[in-house]
Design an enzyme around this catalytic site. Structure first.
Site, PDB file in Angstrom:
ATOM      1  CG  HIS A  24      -1.830   1.091   1.422  1.00  0.00           C
ATOM      2  ND1 HIS A  24      -3.114   1.086   0.914  1.00  0.00           N
ATOM      3  CD2 HIS A  24      -1.698   2.279   2.073  1.00  0.00           C
ATOM      4  CE1 HIS A  24      -3.733   2.211   1.252  1.00  0.00           C
ATOM      5  NE2 HIS A  24      -2.890   2.959   1.948  1.00  0.00           N
TER       6      HIS A  24
ATOM      7  CG  ASP B   5      -0.461   5.677   2.682  1.00  0.00           C
ATOM      8  OD1 ASP B   5      -1.665   5.550   2.390  1.00  0.00           O
ATOM      9  OD2 ASP B   5       0.120   4.972   3.526  1.00  0.00           O
TER      10      ASP B   5
ATOM     11  CG  MET C  99       0.011  11.480   2.016  1.00  0.00           C
ATOM     12  SD  MET C  99       0.307  11.548   3.785  1.00  0.00           S
ATOM     13  CE  MET C  99      -0.076   9.844   4.255  1.00  0.00           C
TER      14      MET C  99
ATOM     15  CG  HIS D 273      -4.834   5.909   0.383  1.00  0.00           C
ATOM     16  ND1 HIS D 273      -4.761   5.852   1.760  1.00  0.00           N
ATOM     17  CD2 HIS D 273      -5.872   6.734   0.101  1.00  0.00           C
ATOM     18  CE1 HIS D 273      -5.713   6.608   2.279  1.00  0.00           C
ATOM     19  NE2 HIS D 273      -6.391   7.162   1.302  1.00  0.00           N
TER      20      HIS D 273
HETATM   21  C1  DX5 Z   1      -2.732   7.287   6.686  1.00  0.00           C
HETATM   22  C2  DX5 Z   1      -2.377   6.302   5.606  1.00  0.00           C
HETATM   23  C3  DX5 Z   1      -2.199   4.902   6.078  1.00  0.00           C
HETATM   24  C4  DX5 Z   1      -1.015   4.701   6.989  1.00  0.00           C
HETATM   25  C5  DX5 Z   1      -1.314   3.545   7.890  1.00  0.00           C
HETATM   26  O1  DX5 Z   1      -3.016   8.505   6.082  1.00  0.00           O
HETATM   27  O2  DX5 Z   1      -3.406   6.290   4.630  1.00  0.00           O
HETATM   28  O3  DX5 Z   1      -2.096   4.013   4.973  1.00  0.00           O
HETATM   29  O4  DX5 Z   1       0.173   4.421   6.305  1.00  0.00           O
HETATM   30  O5  DX5 Z   1      -0.347   3.481   8.864  1.00  0.00           O
HETATM   31  P1  DX5 Z   1      -0.666   2.882  10.309  1.00  0.00           P
HETATM   32  O6  DX5 Z   1      -1.015   1.432  10.143  1.00  0.00           O
HETATM   33  O7  DX5 Z   1       0.595   3.093  11.062  1.00  0.00           O
HETATM   34  O8  DX5 Z   1      -1.838   3.662  10.883  1.00  0.00           O
HETATM   35 ZN    ZN Z   2      -3.333   4.671   3.122  1.00  0.00          ZN
END
Ligand code: DX5
Ligand code: ZN
Length: 225
Positions: free
Chosen positions: A35, A37, A39, A68
Protein backbone atom coordinates in the site's frame (compact mmCIF):
# COMPACT_ATOMS: atom_id res chain seq x y z
CA UNK A 1 -20.26 -13.48 2.14
CA UNK A 2 -17.07 -11.90 3.43
CA UNK A 3 -14.08 -12.57 1.19
CA UNK A 4 -10.76 -14.10 2.35
CA UNK A 5 -8.67 -11.71 4.44
CA UNK A 6 -5.73 -9.97 2.75
CA UNK A 7 -3.05 -8.00 4.58
CA UNK A 8 -1.37 -5.05 2.85
CA UNK A 9 1.80 -3.41 4.11
CA UNK A 10 1.93 0.39 3.98
CA UNK A 11 5.54 1.44 3.36
CA UNK A 12 5.01 4.85 5.01
CA UNK A 13 6.77 3.84 8.24
CA UNK A 14 9.26 1.45 6.62
CA UNK A 15 12.99 2.14 6.37
CA UNK A 16 12.92 3.95 3.03
CA UNK A 17 16.70 3.93 2.81
CA UNK A 18 16.48 0.15 2.57
CA UNK A 19 13.11 -0.15 0.87
CA UNK A 20 14.11 -3.12 -1.31
CA UNK A 21 14.97 -5.15 1.79
CA UNK A 22 11.77 -4.06 3.54
CA UNK A 23 9.75 -5.24 0.55
CA UNK A 24 11.57 -8.59 0.52
CA UNK A 25 10.83 -9.00 4.25
CA UNK A 26 7.15 -8.24 3.62
CA UNK A 27 7.05 -10.75 0.75
CA UNK A 28 8.75 -13.43 2.87
CA UNK A 29 6.23 -12.78 5.65
CA UNK A 30 3.39 -13.52 3.21
CA UNK A 31 2.01 -10.01 2.74
CA UNK A 32 -0.74 -9.98 0.09
CA UNK A 33 -0.20 -6.48 -1.33
CA UNK A 34 1.75 -3.28 -0.82
CA UNK A 35 0.00 0.00 0.00
CA UNK A 36 1.54 3.30 -1.13
CA UNK A 37 0.26 6.54 0.42
CA UNK A 38 0.47 9.48 -1.96
CA UNK A 39 0.11 12.82 -0.15
CA UNK A 40 0.30 16.28 -1.73
CA UNK A 41 0.46 18.69 1.24
CA UNK A 42 -2.94 20.09 0.19
CA UNK A 43 -5.57 17.39 0.61
CA UNK A 44 -3.62 16.29 3.68
CA UNK A 45 -0.93 18.25 5.56
CA UNK A 46 1.85 15.79 4.77
CA UNK A 47 3.85 15.27 1.56
CA UNK A 48 5.13 11.82 0.62
CA UNK A 49 5.91 10.47 -2.82
CA UNK A 50 4.67 10.33 -6.41
CA UNK A 51 4.61 8.13 -9.52
CA UNK A 52 8.39 7.65 -9.44
CA UNK A 53 8.10 5.76 -6.16
CA UNK A 54 5.33 3.55 -7.56
CA UNK A 55 7.53 2.81 -10.59
CA UNK A 56 10.48 2.01 -8.31
CA UNK A 57 8.44 -0.36 -6.12
CA UNK A 58 6.96 -1.95 -9.26
CA UNK A 59 10.48 -2.94 -10.34
CA UNK A 60 11.15 -4.48 -6.91
CA UNK A 61 8.14 -6.79 -6.57
CA UNK A 62 5.34 -8.62 -8.32
CA UNK A 63 2.94 -8.03 -5.43
CA UNK A 64 -0.16 -5.95 -6.22
CA UNK A 65 0.45 -2.23 -5.58
CA UNK A 66 -2.47 -0.52 -3.90
CA UNK A 67 -2.10 3.23 -4.40
CA UNK A 68 -3.99 5.50 -1.99
CA UNK A 69 -4.26 8.95 -3.53
CA UNK A 70 -4.54 11.68 -0.89
CA UNK A 71 -4.22 14.50 -3.44
CA UNK A 72 -6.47 17.30 -4.64
CA UNK A 73 -7.99 16.83 -8.11
CA UNK A 74 -6.62 13.30 -8.57
CA UNK A 75 -7.91 13.29 -12.18
CA UNK A 76 -4.70 15.19 -13.09
CA UNK A 77 -2.49 12.23 -12.16
CA UNK A 78 -4.43 9.06 -12.96
CA UNK A 79 -2.48 8.24 -16.12
CA UNK A 80 0.86 8.86 -14.40
CA UNK A 81 0.09 6.39 -11.61
CA UNK A 82 -1.37 3.79 -13.98
CA UNK A 83 1.69 4.08 -16.22
CA UNK A 84 3.91 3.69 -13.15
CA UNK A 85 2.43 0.24 -12.54
CA UNK A 86 -0.30 0.64 -9.92
CA UNK A 87 -2.66 -2.31 -9.55
CA UNK A 88 -5.38 -0.31 -7.78
CA UNK A 89 -5.92 3.43 -7.49
CA UNK A 90 -8.12 4.63 -4.63
CA UNK A 91 -9.54 8.14 -4.77
CA UNK A 92 -11.15 10.27 -2.04
CA UNK A 93 -14.61 11.60 -2.85
CA UNK A 94 -13.69 14.83 -0.99
CA UNK A 95 -10.81 15.46 -3.43
CA UNK A 96 -12.75 15.56 -6.69
CA UNK A 97 -16.05 16.86 -8.00
CA UNK A 98 -16.00 14.14 -10.66
CA UNK A 99 -15.69 10.82 -8.87
CA UNK A 100 -17.77 8.89 -11.41
CA UNK A 101 -15.65 10.13 -14.27
CA UNK A 102 -12.46 9.26 -12.36
CA UNK A 103 -13.68 5.69 -11.87
CA UNK A 104 -14.60 5.41 -15.55
CA UNK A 105 -11.09 6.51 -16.49
CA UNK A 106 -9.54 3.92 -14.18
CA UNK A 107 -11.71 1.13 -15.62
CA UNK A 108 -10.82 2.23 -19.15
CA UNK A 109 -7.12 2.14 -18.24
CA UNK A 110 -7.51 -1.42 -16.93
CA UNK A 111 -6.67 -0.91 -13.25
CA UNK A 112 -8.78 -1.65 -10.20
CA UNK A 113 -10.83 1.36 -9.12
CA UNK A 114 -11.09 2.21 -5.44
CA UNK A 115 -13.15 4.84 -3.61
CA UNK A 116 -12.82 6.18 -0.10
CA UNK A 117 -14.09 8.72 2.41
CA UNK A 118 -12.52 10.50 5.36
CA UNK A 119 -13.85 9.56 8.83
CA UNK A 120 -16.21 12.60 8.86
CA UNK A 121 -17.74 11.91 5.43
CA UNK A 122 -20.89 9.78 5.32
CA UNK A 123 -20.97 6.60 3.26
CA UNK A 124 -23.94 7.85 1.27
CA UNK A 125 -21.46 9.96 -0.74
CA UNK A 126 -20.28 6.71 -2.37
CA UNK A 127 -23.60 4.98 -2.89
CA UNK A 128 -24.08 5.99 -6.51
CA UNK A 129 -20.58 4.97 -7.64
CA UNK A 130 -20.26 1.76 -5.64
CA UNK A 131 -21.63 -0.44 -8.45
CA UNK A 132 -18.63 0.48 -10.64
CA UNK A 133 -16.00 0.35 -7.86
CA UNK A 134 -13.72 -2.63 -7.24
CA UNK A 135 -12.78 -1.55 -3.75
CA UNK A 136 -14.31 0.54 -0.97
CA UNK A 137 -11.81 1.88 1.56
CA UNK A 138 -12.92 2.96 5.00
CA UNK A 139 -10.42 5.29 6.68
CA UNK A 140 -10.08 4.42 10.35
CA UNK A 141 -7.83 7.43 11.05
CA UNK A 142 -7.80 10.92 9.59
CA UNK A 143 -5.50 10.55 6.59
CA UNK A 144 -2.07 12.15 6.58
CA UNK A 145 0.23 10.24 8.91
CA UNK A 146 1.21 6.72 9.89
CA UNK A 147 1.18 5.55 13.48
CA UNK A 148 -2.15 7.10 14.52
CA UNK A 149 -4.74 5.50 16.82
CA UNK A 150 -7.69 3.60 15.33
CA UNK A 151 -10.94 5.57 15.71
CA UNK A 152 -13.30 3.12 17.50
CA UNK A 153 -16.48 4.59 15.96
CA UNK A 154 -15.21 3.33 12.60
CA UNK A 155 -16.37 -0.20 13.43
CA UNK A 156 -20.03 0.75 12.95
CA UNK A 157 -19.17 2.42 9.64
CA UNK A 158 -17.42 -0.75 8.44
CA UNK A 159 -20.53 -2.78 9.29
CA UNK A 160 -22.68 -0.33 7.32
CA UNK A 161 -20.21 -0.40 4.43
CA UNK A 162 -20.43 -4.21 4.37
CA UNK A 163 -24.24 -3.99 4.13
CA UNK A 164 -23.96 -1.41 1.35
CA UNK A 165 -21.58 -3.64 -0.60
CA UNK A 166 -23.84 -6.70 -0.24
CA UNK A 167 -26.75 -4.59 -1.51
CA UNK A 168 -25.10 -2.70 -4.38
CA UNK A 169 -21.80 -4.28 -5.39
CA UNK A 170 -21.15 -7.75 -3.91
CA UNK A 171 -17.84 -8.23 -5.77
CA UNK A 172 -16.37 -5.07 -4.25
CA UNK A 173 -13.60 -5.51 -1.66
CA UNK A 174 -13.93 -3.75 1.70
CA UNK A 175 -10.61 -2.30 2.83
CA UNK A 176 -9.74 -0.59 6.12
CA UNK A 177 -6.71 1.68 6.62
CA UNK A 178 -5.29 3.29 9.74
CA UNK A 179 -4.28 2.21 13.23
CA UNK A 180 -4.66 -1.53 12.60
CA UNK A 181 -2.74 -3.80 14.97
CA UNK A 182 -2.98 -7.44 16.08
CA UNK A 183 -5.03 -6.17 19.03
CA UNK A 184 -7.89 -4.69 16.98
CA UNK A 185 -7.74 -6.34 13.54
CA UNK A 186 -10.03 -9.18 14.68
CA UNK A 187 -12.83 -6.72 15.46
CA UNK A 188 -12.40 -5.08 12.06
CA UNK A 189 -12.62 -8.49 10.40
CA UNK A 190 -15.75 -9.31 12.39
CA UNK A 191 -17.27 -6.03 11.21
CA UNK A 192 -16.91 -7.25 7.62
CA UNK A 193 -13.60 -6.03 6.17
CA UNK A 194 -11.53 -8.21 3.83
CA UNK A 195 -8.47 -6.01 3.03
CA UNK A 196 -6.37 -4.70 5.91
CA UNK A 197 -3.76 -1.98 5.43
CA UNK A 198 -1.13 -2.06 8.17
CA UNK A 199 1.76 0.41 8.39
CA UNK A 200 3.39 0.77 11.82
CA UNK A 201 1.93 -2.60 12.82
CA UNK A 202 4.24 -4.22 10.23
CA UNK A 203 7.21 -1.84 9.97
CA UNK A 204 8.33 -0.82 13.46
CA UNK A 205 11.48 -1.04 15.56
CA UNK A 206 9.91 -3.34 18.21
CA UNK A 207 9.29 -6.53 16.22
CA UNK A 208 10.36 -8.20 12.99
CA UNK A 209 8.13 -7.94 9.94
CA UNK A 210 7.71 -11.74 10.03
CA UNK A 211 6.57 -11.79 13.68
CA UNK A 212 4.25 -8.82 13.21
CA UNK A 213 2.55 -10.34 10.18
CA UNK A 214 2.25 -13.73 11.94
CA UNK A 215 0.46 -12.07 14.87
CA UNK A 216 -1.90 -10.25 12.51
CA UNK A 217 -2.70 -13.53 10.70
CA UNK A 218 -3.39 -15.29 14.02
CA UNK A 219 -5.82 -12.53 15.05
CA UNK A 220 -7.60 -12.75 11.69
CA UNK A 221 -7.81 -16.55 11.89
CA UNK A 222 -9.27 -16.30 15.38
CA UNK A 223 -11.90 -13.84 14.16
CA UNK A 224 -12.86 -16.25 11.36
CA UNK A 225 -13.07 -19.32 13.61
C1 DX5 B 1 -2.73 7.29 6.69
C2 DX5 B 1 -2.38 6.30 5.61
C3 DX5 B 1 -2.20 4.90 6.08
C4 DX5 B 1 -1.02 4.70 6.99
C5 DX5 B 1 -1.31 3.54 7.89
O1 DX5 B 1 -3.02 8.50 6.08
O2 DX5 B 1 -3.41 6.29 4.63
O3 DX5 B 1 -2.10 4.01 4.97
O4 DX5 B 1 0.17 4.42 6.31
O5 DX5 B 1 -0.35 3.48 8.86
P1 DX5 B 1 -0.67 2.88 10.31
O6 DX5 B 1 -1.02 1.43 10.14
O7 DX5 B 1 0.60 3.09 11.06
O8 DX5 B 1 -1.84 3.66 10.88
ZN1 ZN C 1 -3.33 4.67 3.12
Amino acid sequence: MTKPAQIGASILTSDLLNLGEEIRRAEAAGIDFLHLDIMDGMFVPNITFGPLMVETVRRATELPIDVHLMIEAPERYLDAFVDAGATTLTVHTEATGHLHSVLQTLKRRGVRAGVTVNPATPLVMLEDVLPIADQLLIMSVNPGFGGQTFIPGTLGKIERAREMIERLSPKCNLEVDGGLKATNIGKVRAAGADMFVVGSGVFNPDASVADSVARLREALAEADS
